[in-house]
Scaffold this motif. Structure first.
Motif, mmCIF file in Angstrom:
data_model
loop_
_atom_site.group_PDB
_atom_site.id
_atom_site.type_symbol
_atom_site.label_atom_id
_atom_site.label_comp_id
_atom_site.label_asym_id
_atom_site.label_seq_id
_atom_site.Cartn_x
_atom_site.Cartn_y
_atom_site.Cartn_z
ATOM 1 N N MET A 114 32.122 65.852 -35.795
ATOM 2 C CA MET A 114 30.634 65.545 -35.392
ATOM 3 C C MET A 114 30.323 64.704 -36.821
ATOM 4 S SD MET A 114 27.788 65.549 -34.155
ATOM 5 C CE MET A 114 28.102 65.760 -32.386
ATOM 6 N N ILE A 115 30.482 65.358 -38.087
ATOM 7 C CA ILE A 115 29.997 65.047 -39.441
ATOM 8 C C ILE A 115 30.477 63.570 -39.631
ATOM 9 C CG2 ILE A 115 30.357 65.521 -41.852
ATOM 10 C CD1 ILE A 115 30.788 68.314 -40.986
ATOM 11 N N GLU A 116 31.650 63.381 -39.333
ATOM 12 C CA GLU A 116 32.254 61.815 -39.568
ATOM 13 C C GLU A 116 31.180 60.990 -38.623
ATOM 14 O OE1 GLU A 116 34.194 59.161 -41.634
ATOM 15 O OE2 GLU A 116 34.232 61.348 -42.025
ATOM 16 N N VAL A 117 31.085 61.429 -37.345
ATOM 17 C CA VAL A 117 30.303 60.438 -36.558
ATOM 18 C C VAL A 117 28.846 60.237 -37.102
ATOM 19 C CG1 VAL A 117 29.222 60.516 -34.204
ATOM 20 C CG2 VAL A 117 31.736 61.183 -34.295
ATOM 21 N N LEU A 118 28.375 61.476 -37.606
ATOM 22 C CA LEU A 118 26.999 61.259 -37.795
ATOM 23 C C LEU A 118 26.804 60.048 -39.245
ATOM 24 C CD1 LEU A 118 25.710 64.662 -37.371
ATOM 25 C CD2 LEU A 118 25.222 62.890 -36.098
ATOM 26 N N LYS A 119 28.004 60.477 -39.967
ATOM 27 C CA LYS A 119 27.946 59.510 -41.226
ATOM 28 C C LYS A 119 28.002 58.061 -40.780
ATOM 29 C CE LYS A 119 30.492 62.538 -44.578
ATOM 30 N NZ LYS A 119 31.638 62.688 -45.139
ATOM 31 N N LEU A 120 29.067 57.829 -39.826
ATOM 32 C CA LEU A 120 29.079 56.512 -39.465
ATOM 33 C C LEU A 120 27.668 55.826 -38.522
ATOM 34 C CD1 LEU A 120 32.619 56.382 -37.898
ATOM 35 C CD2 LEU A 120 31.994 55.688 -40.224
ATOM 36 N N LEU A 121 26.946 56.530 -38.118
ATOM 37 C CA LEU A 121 25.648 56.528 -37.426
ATOM 38 C C LEU A 121 24.494 56.307 -38.387
ATOM 39 C CD1 LEU A 121 26.198 58.090 -33.909
ATOM 40 C CD2 LEU A 121 26.576 55.573 -34.581
ATOM 41 N N GLU A 122 24.714 56.551 -39.630
ATOM 42 C CA GLU A 122 23.350 56.731 -40.583
ATOM 43 C C GLU A 122 22.559 55.533 -40.517
ATOM 44 O OE1 GLU A 122 25.112 57.474 -44.557
ATOM 45 O OE2 GLU A 122 25.230 59.710 -44.069
ATOM 46 N N TYR A 123 23.267 54.208 -40.178
ATOM 47 C CA TYR A 123 22.166 53.216 -40.126
ATOM 48 C C TYR A 123 21.563 52.955 -39.237
ATOM 49 C CZ TYR A 123 25.426 51.548 -36.538
ATOM 50 O OH TYR A 123 26.086 51.424 -35.397
ATOM 51 N N ASP A 124 21.696 53.938 -37.967
ATOM 52 C CA ASP A 124 20.848 54.234 -36.934
ATOM 53 C C ASP A 124 20.694 55.363 -36.719
ATOM 54 O OD1 ASP A 124 19.677 53.942 -34.346
ATOM 55 O OD2 ASP A 124 21.246 52.826 -33.143
ATOM 56 N N PRO A 125 19.785 56.238 -37.323
ATOM 57 C CA PRO A 125 19.321 57.577 -37.405
ATOM 58 C C PRO A 125 18.833 58.022 -35.657
ATOM 59 C CG PRO A 125 17.500 56.674 -38.504
ATOM 60 C CD PRO A 125 18.639 55.604 -38.331
ATOM 61 N N LEU A 127 19.937 56.939 -32.830
ATOM 62 C CA LEU A 127 21.238 57.262 -32.207
ATOM 63 C C LEU A 127 21.903 58.387 -32.723
ATOM 64 C CD1 LEU A 127 23.356 56.379 -30.139
ATOM 65 C CD2 LEU A 127 24.277 54.851 -31.632
ATOM 66 N N ALA A 128 21.849 58.534 -34.040
ATOM 67 C CA ALA A 128 22.638 59.725 -34.466
ATOM 68 C C ALA A 128 21.821 60.951 -34.156
ATOM 69 C CB ALA A 128 22.534 59.727 -35.868
ATOM 70 N N ILE A 129 20.657 61.100 -34.120
ATOM 71 C CA ILE A 129 19.877 62.348 -33.566
ATOM 72 C C ILE A 129 20.178 62.352 -32.176
ATOM 73 C CG2 ILE A 129 17.658 61.488 -33.218
ATOM 74 C CD1 ILE A 129 18.420 64.480 -35.255
ATOM 75 N N ARG A 130 20.358 61.661 -31.296
ATOM 76 C CA ARG A 130 20.664 61.838 -30.004
ATOM 77 C C ARG A 130 22.066 62.518 -29.879
ATOM 78 N NH1 ARG A 130 19.961 56.485 -26.339
ATOM 79 N NH2 ARG A 130 20.584 58.090 -24.556
ATOM 80 N N VAL A 131 22.860 62.173 -30.458
ATOM 81 C CA VAL A 131 24.255 62.621 -30.298
ATOM 82 C C VAL A 131 24.217 64.203 -31.077
ATOM 83 C CG1 VAL A 131 26.656 62.491 -31.445
ATOM 84 C CG2 VAL A 131 25.311 60.312 -30.764
ATOM 85 N N PHE A 132 23.593 64.192 -31.956
ATOM 86 C CA PHE A 132 23.341 65.525 -32.712
ATOM 87 C C PHE A 132 22.872 66.500 -31.656
ATOM 88 C CE2 PHE A 132 20.875 68.811 -35.228
ATOM 89 C CZ PHE A 132 21.980 69.260 -35.767
ATOM 90 N N ASN A 133 21.574 66.150 -31.052
ATOM 91 C CA ASN A 133 20.938 67.095 -30.132
ATOM 92 C C ASN A 133 22.023 67.518 -29.041
ATOM 93 O OD1 ASN A 133 18.637 67.261 -31.511
ATOM 94 N ND2 ASN A 133 17.807 65.422 -30.552
ATOM 95 N N TRP A 134 22.817 66.330 -28.567
ATOM 96 C CA TRP A 134 23.699 66.727 -27.191
ATOM 97 C C TRP A 134 24.586 67.760 -27.749
ATOM 98 C CZ3 TRP A 134 28.842 66.254 -27.606
ATOM 99 C CH2 TRP A 134 29.589 66.278 -26.266
ATOM 100 N N ARG A 135 25.037 67.620 -29.001
ATOM 101 C CA ARG A 135 25.886 68.660 -29.753
ATOM 102 C C ARG A 135 25.304 70.074 -29.855
ATOM 103 N NH1 ARG A 135 29.174 71.981 -30.257
ATOM 104 N NH2 ARG A 135 30.317 72.425 -32.081
#
Length: 501
Positions: A114-125, A127-135
């Motif tokens: 999850m941490i690695e996914v969020l790092k790769l999605l830093e350019y699109d916060p 989308l990153a927060i959608r993935v984080f909220n699902w988690r």
């Protein structure tokens, strides 16, 4: 009785037990049946260290391979995730996370995926927060979220300028006993990104009161940056001292933030002291450090030292440092320096057209005027007219006039005065006086008189210098201007000017 060791059996040393590496295992087809025994004295510490080294290398290699494998899986997941986001069906995104996301994240129970996914999605916060909220929704006792996952979510919420969400995630981590220094630092970062410095200090005080946590270098680096931006130098230096009281060694970011604070406060000596200390200390300056020094010397007008640093980092200055480039150009324009025009023209090539600034154009006009470069000045003036840039300073207008006068460019000056007046530039009497003198020197009396008409349009009355220019112009004419000469002479006596300028 001496203890002996037999190979390929397990090797014993005192009470420890070490497996023998494959290189120690004998091949029965190539080795004689005799067995060699080693005494305890023959097994040296160096041999044991060599054994540990071999296994340490293998463990480190395994960790690197595992990390590389994780990155590959996460990148493939990220690419597929983006494709599902762009899908017209909104349910495909959730379905993808339910299947592929869960399969990936359950493989790494420590939250590394999850941490690695969020790092790769830093350019699109977003989308990153959608993935984080699902988690967060999928968290349970079998797959709990880690503190680092919470910290990453807090930072992303801060980048989205959603401070309330950042606080909500922090409180969620606190309720689930996942609060640690990383989550505190993430919340400070979220507040700092949104300019809430008072909240940053409040979180820091909470961190110090929390007996289970302790500030880190990241904590103090953010505090030093916050105080430096607000020009609170005393608080910045106090934070630096407190960092040393905690026995936390300052790192490169610490010193760079200190220098940035001193630069913002225009404390050039203190900024330079930090730089000299870094040059002789264990923490060496990097490119960002030298770029800070370059900016400081540019703002302070220390062109010689600015040149020294520029010679070190010049090839690294690119489009990302446009404000720094403009600061350097400004320093060259305001200070006399050898080959400053050449340096400025080199720097101007690095500035793209869309980064045009009116004040910089005016500085260049003044520079070329002072350097007696009439053609370059004309090009800058033409660009200013084209971009509807107006000059409002008398010193610049006088410098332009003087440059035309020195180059005897009377027609250029006449055209400039007309266009400047029509474009709303600062019109001053000296422009017309210079133009009148140039027309008079070329015996173009009618055009000189027309300048008086232009002066009247802007409510400029004849001054002592105006009358003297007319007096001198008419006195130098051969014939036909005696009446005008005596008329000007009478007006000069009437106003009490006499015949001296």
């Amino acid at each position: 009785m001496k203890r002996v060791f037999r190979i390929p059996e397990l090797l014993y040393f005192h009470n420890g037990r070490l497996p023998v590496p494959k290189s120690f295992i004998m091949n029965p087809t190539t080795v004689s049946t005799s067995v060699r025994y080693f005494s305890s004295e023959e097994v040296s510490k160096a041999a044991l260290l060599d054994l540990y080294g071999q296994f340490a290398d293998k463990w480190a290699y395994a960790e690197v391979r595992a990390k590389e494998d994780l990155v590959v899986k996460v990148r493939l997941f990220r690419d597929e995730l983006i494709r599902n986001v762009n899908d017209d069906e909104s349910s495909s995104f959730e379905d993808f996370l339910e299947v592929e996301g869960w399969n990936l994240f359950k493989m790494y129970s420590d939250g590394a995926a999850m941490i690695e996914v969020l790092k790769l999605l830093e350019y699109d916060p977003h989308l990153a927060i959608r993935v984080f909220n699902w988690r967060r929704k999928k968290e349970d006792n079998t797959r709990p979220m880690s503190s680092e996952e919470y910290a990453k979510g807090i930072k992303i919420a801060g980048r989205l300028k959603n401070v309330n969400l950042a606080v909500e995630i922090f409180l969620d981590a606190t309720f689930k006993r996942k609060r640690n220094t990383s989550t505190y630092n993430a919340l400070i970062s979220a507040y700092m990104y949104n300019g809430l410095s008072e909240n940053c200090q409040s979180v820091y005080r909470d961190l110090k009161r929390d007996t289970s946590c302790c500030p880190t270098s990241v904590t103090f680096n953010m505090l030093i940056s916050i105080y430096g931006r607000r020009v609170l130098i005393n608080q910045m230096e106090a934070a630096f001292q407190e960092m040393k009281d905690y026995n936390i060694a300052p790192d490169l970011t610490t010193y760079n933030n200190l220098m940035a604070g001193y630069l913002t406060a225009w404390m050039w000596d203190d900024m330079e002291n930090i730089y000299r200390m870094m040059e002789t200390g264990p923490v060496r300056p990097d490119l960002n450090t030298r770029l800070l020094m370059l900016r400081g010397y540019a703002h302070s007008g220390n062109v010689e030292k600015m040149e020294e640093i520029y010679n070190m980092v010049g090839p690294h200055i690119r489009e990302k440092q446009i404000p720094l480039i403009r600061s350097m150009i400004c320093a060259y324009c305001k200070n006399r320096y050898i080959n400053r025009v050449k340096r400025i023209e080199e720097l101007m090539l690095l500035i793209p057209e869309y980064e045009y600034r009116p004040w910089l154009n005016v500085l260049l006009i003044k520079l070329y005027a002072d350097e007696n470069m009439v053609d370059q000045m004309d090009r800058s003036i033409e660009e200013a007219f084209h971009r509807n840039t107006s000059v409002n300073t008398v010193t610049t207008m006088r410098a332009i006039t003087s440059n035309y006068f020195r180059n005897n460019a009377v027609d250029r000056l006449a055209r400039f005065v007309t266009r400047a007046g029509d474009s709303g530039w600062r019109i001053c009497r000296s422009l017309y006086h210079g133009l009148m003198m140039m027309f008079a020197s070329q015996k173009r009396v009618e055009e000189m008189e027309q300048v008086l008409v232009e002066m009247g349009k802007y409510n400029f009355t004849c001054s002592k210098r105006t009358f003297y220019i007319l007096y001198k112009a008419y006195s130098e004419q051969e014939q036909g201007y005696q009446n005008k000469f005596y008329r000007v002479l009478g007006l000069m006596y009437k106003h009490g000017y006499g015949v001296r300028p």
